[in-house]
Design a protein around this motif. Structure first.
Motif, PDB file in Angstrom:
ATOM      1  N   THR A 246     -13.978 114.054   9.269  1.00  0.00           N
ATOM      2  CA  THR A 246     -13.685 114.945  10.513  1.00  0.00           C
ATOM      3  C   THR A 246     -14.570 115.820  10.475  1.00  0.00           C
ATOM      4  O   THR A 246     -15.861 116.198   9.322  1.00  0.00           O
ATOM      5  CB  THR A 246     -11.938 116.023  10.721  1.00  0.00           C
ATOM      6  OG1 THR A 246     -12.444 117.044   9.087  1.00  0.00           O
ATOM      7  CG2 THR A 246     -11.020 115.044  10.384  1.00  0.00           C
TER       8      THR A 246
ATOM      9  N   PRO B 284      -4.302 124.146   6.255  1.00  0.00           N
ATOM     10  CA  PRO B 284      -4.569 123.128   5.748  1.00  0.00           C
ATOM     11  C   PRO B 284      -5.946 122.953   5.989  1.00  0.00           C
ATOM     12  O   PRO B 284      -6.915 122.751   6.533  1.00  0.00           O
ATOM     13  CB  PRO B 284      -3.749 122.348   6.414  1.00  0.00           C
ATOM     14  CG  PRO B 284      -3.550 122.727   7.765  1.00  0.00           C
ATOM     15  CD  PRO B 284      -3.817 124.398   7.345  1.00  0.00           C
ATOM     16  N   ARG B 285      -5.775 122.209   4.347  1.00  0.00           N
ATOM     17  CA  ARG B 285      -7.559 121.156   4.465  1.00  0.00           C
ATOM     18  C   ARG B 285      -8.220 120.407   5.658  1.00  0.00           C
ATOM     19  O   ARG B 285      -6.979 119.983   5.580  1.00  0.00           O
ATOM     20  CB  ARG B 285      -8.064 120.019   3.327  1.00  0.00           C
ATOM     21  CG  ARG B 285      -7.647 121.402   2.036  1.00  0.00           C
ATOM     22  CD  ARG B 285      -8.648 120.685   0.327  1.00  0.00           C
ATOM     23  NE  ARG B 285      -8.018 121.259  -0.370  1.00  0.00           N
ATOM     24  CZ  ARG B 285      -8.315 121.556  -2.137  1.00  0.00           C
ATOM     25  NH1 ARG B 285      -8.752 120.275  -1.624  1.00  0.00           N
ATOM     26  NH2 ARG B 285      -8.980 122.693  -2.864  1.00  0.00           N
ATOM     27  N   ALA B 286      -9.245 120.424   5.929  1.00  0.00           N
ATOM     28  CA  ALA B 286      -9.719 119.483   6.555  1.00  0.00           C
ATOM     29  C   ALA B 286      -9.972 117.889   6.149  1.00  0.00           C
ATOM     30  O   ALA B 286     -10.009 117.973   5.215  1.00  0.00           O
ATOM     31  CB  ALA B 286     -11.383 120.008   7.341  1.00  0.00           C
ATOM     32  N   GLU B 287      -8.826 117.406   6.504  1.00  0.00           N
ATOM     33  CA  GLU B 287      -9.368 115.292   7.070  1.00  0.00           C
ATOM     34  C   GLU B 287     -10.431 115.619   6.374  1.00  0.00           C
ATOM     35  O   GLU B 287     -11.584 115.662   6.734  1.00  0.00           O
ATOM     36  CB  GLU B 287      -8.525 114.720   7.637  1.00  0.00           C
ATOM     37  CG  GLU B 287      -7.013 115.261   7.632  1.00  0.00           C
ATOM     38  CD  GLU B 287      -6.157 114.411   9.281  1.00  0.00           C
ATOM     39  OE1 GLU B 287      -6.684 113.423   9.695  1.00  0.00           O
ATOM     40  OE2 GLU B 287      -4.573 114.894   9.606  1.00  0.00           O
ATOM     41  N   VAL B 288     -10.842 113.871   5.764  1.00  0.00           N
ATOM     42  CA  VAL B 288     -11.479 113.207   4.804  1.00  0.00           C
ATOM     43  C   VAL B 288     -12.374 113.029   5.999  1.00  0.00           C
ATOM     44  O   VAL B 288     -11.406 111.820   7.327  1.00  0.00           O
ATOM     45  CB  VAL B 288     -11.946 112.517   3.848  1.00  0.00           C
ATOM     46  CG1 VAL B 288     -13.109 111.413   3.988  1.00  0.00           C
ATOM     47  CG2 VAL B 288     -11.214 113.013   3.241  1.00  0.00           C
TER      48      VAL B 288
ATOM     49  N   LYS C  92     -15.118 119.342  10.897  1.00  0.00           N
ATOM     50  CA  LYS C  92     -14.821 119.714  10.011  1.00  0.00           C
ATOM     51  C   LYS C  92     -15.438 119.823   8.336  1.00  0.00           C
ATOM     52  O   LYS C  92     -15.822 120.519   7.670  1.00  0.00           O
ATOM     53  CB  LYS C  92     -13.669 120.386   9.613  1.00  0.00           C
ATOM     54  CG  LYS C  92     -13.031 121.714   9.900  1.00  0.00           C
ATOM     55  CD  LYS C  92     -13.942 122.677   9.652  1.00  0.00           C
ATOM     56  CE  LYS C  92     -12.662 124.039   9.234  1.00  0.00           C
ATOM     57  NZ  LYS C  92     -14.004 125.696   9.619  1.00  0.00           N
ATOM     58  N   TYR C  93     -14.903 118.514   7.890  1.00  0.00           N
ATOM     59  CA  TYR C  93     -14.877 117.678   6.899  1.00  0.00           C
ATOM     60  C   TYR C  93     -16.478 118.056   6.450  1.00  0.00           C
ATOM     61  O   TYR C  93     -17.434 118.490   5.093  1.00  0.00           O
ATOM     62  CB  TYR C  93     -13.730 117.162   6.200  1.00  0.00           C
ATOM     63  CG  TYR C  93     -14.767 116.582   5.107  1.00  0.00           C
ATOM     64  CD1 TYR C  93     -13.556 116.716   4.250  1.00  0.00           C
ATOM     65  CD2 TYR C  93     -15.677 114.823   4.819  1.00  0.00           C
ATOM     66  CE1 TYR C  93     -13.161 116.097   2.569  1.00  0.00           C
ATOM     67  CE2 TYR C  93     -15.397 114.718   3.859  1.00  0.00           C
ATOM     68  CZ  TYR C  93     -14.629 115.181   2.266  1.00  0.00           C
ATOM     69  OH  TYR C  93     -14.852 114.882   0.846  1.00  0.00           O
TER      70      TYR C  93
END
Length: 298
Positions: free
Chosen positions: A8, A2-6, A10-11
């Motif tokens: 975070t 899954p994509r990294a949350e806004v 990682k994002y």
């Protein structure tokens, strides 16, 4: 994955890595996703979301390509008109400014493979004036808006009003000449050379000017010396050194003076042996002599 949350870490790390432009070959226009390397692009093309999107596009691929092409042309022309106006600019310069936007529509999704083909398309459709030079393709936007056309018409009216009468006459004469030439070409009549009228002078004959008076005819059989003759050379003859007391053929005769009888040598002289200038002088003297005889007889 899954994509990294806004928001975070990682994002933020992914955003920092994706700064700037990436390779165009690793960009998916259908999903609007930019991959950083070949492996990431391969994984994206095998993903379920990409396959679903490709199935939706495959149902009517021509319409999607036409929409992408129309949007790309609209954005490109909009940048050209607002940034450079009607000035002549290099096509690659406009394209480099266009792709500075990271989320721009890429050319590989349109029906144009290269920028040259796209520039030629703009020239054929009349959107811009294109020109190919040694330095590359140049283009200039053509403003066809009603406001620009009205402004151009007003400037033309002002120019016609300020034009002088002389310039207007020259323009009318030039138009008449062009119209006559076009009619002559349509009719196919050969152009005839104009006929020259007037006195024609033989260039091969030499003009001889004699400053000495004619010698009287002698009854003796001895040969008389030939009169002194000078060739008319405008670079060597000095008019200030001429003797004003000698006979002048242009001098008006005295009407009270009795005309002297013409000499026999002058009567027997053949006119064909005279030059053109001497013949004219001789005829003028004869005409004046006959006029004076008529006046004395009257």
């Amino acid at each position: 994955m899954p994509r990294a949350e806004v928001g975070t870490p990682k994002y933020l790390a992914n955003k920092m890595k994706s700064k700037g432009l990436q390779r165009l070959r690793w960009y998916c226009q259908v999903c609007e996703k930019q991959c950083r390397d070949e492996n990431g692009f391969k994984c994206h093309t095998q993903s379920e979301a990409h396959l679903r999107q490709m199935l939706a596009v495959g149902e009517n691929a021509g319409r999607h390509i036409a929409d992408f092409s129309q949007q790309f042309q609209h954005d490109f022309v909009q940048l050209l008109s607002r940034r450079f106006g009607t000035n002549r600019v290099k096509a690659n310069t406009v394209y480099q400014e266009y792709i500075q936007d990271k989320h721009h529509l890429h050319m590989n999704a349109t029906r144009w493979v290269t920028l040259t083909e796209f520039v030629k398309h703009l020239g054929r459709t009349g959107v811009a004036r294109v020109e190919e030079t040694e330095k590359g393709w140049f283009l200039a936007w053509i403003d066809n808006s009603p406001k620009a056309l009205a402004k151009q018409e007003a400037s033309m009216k002002k120019e016609r009003a300020t034009m002088s009468d002389e310039a207007r006459e020259r323009m009318l004469i030039a138009e008449q000449i062009e119209r006559a030439a076009a009619e002559k070409e349509r009719s196919g009549t050969p152009e005839t050379a104009p006929v020259e009228l007037g006195l024609k002078k033989d260039e091969s004959t030499k003009v001889v000017l004699s400053l000495a008076p004619k010698a009287a005819a002698s009854s003796s059989t001895s040969a008389t010396p030939a009169p002194l003759t000078l060739k008319a050379n405008p670079l060597k003859v000095n008019p200030l050194k001429a003797n004003p007391l000698k006979a002048n053929p242009l001098k008006r005769p005295n009407p009270l003076k009795q005309p002297s009888p013409p000499s026999e040598a002058g009567k027997k002289r053949d006119l064909s042996q005279m030059t053109a200038a001497e013949r004219l002088i001789f005829e003028d003297q004869e005409r004046k002599r006959r006029k004076m005889e008529r006046e004395v007889a009257a």
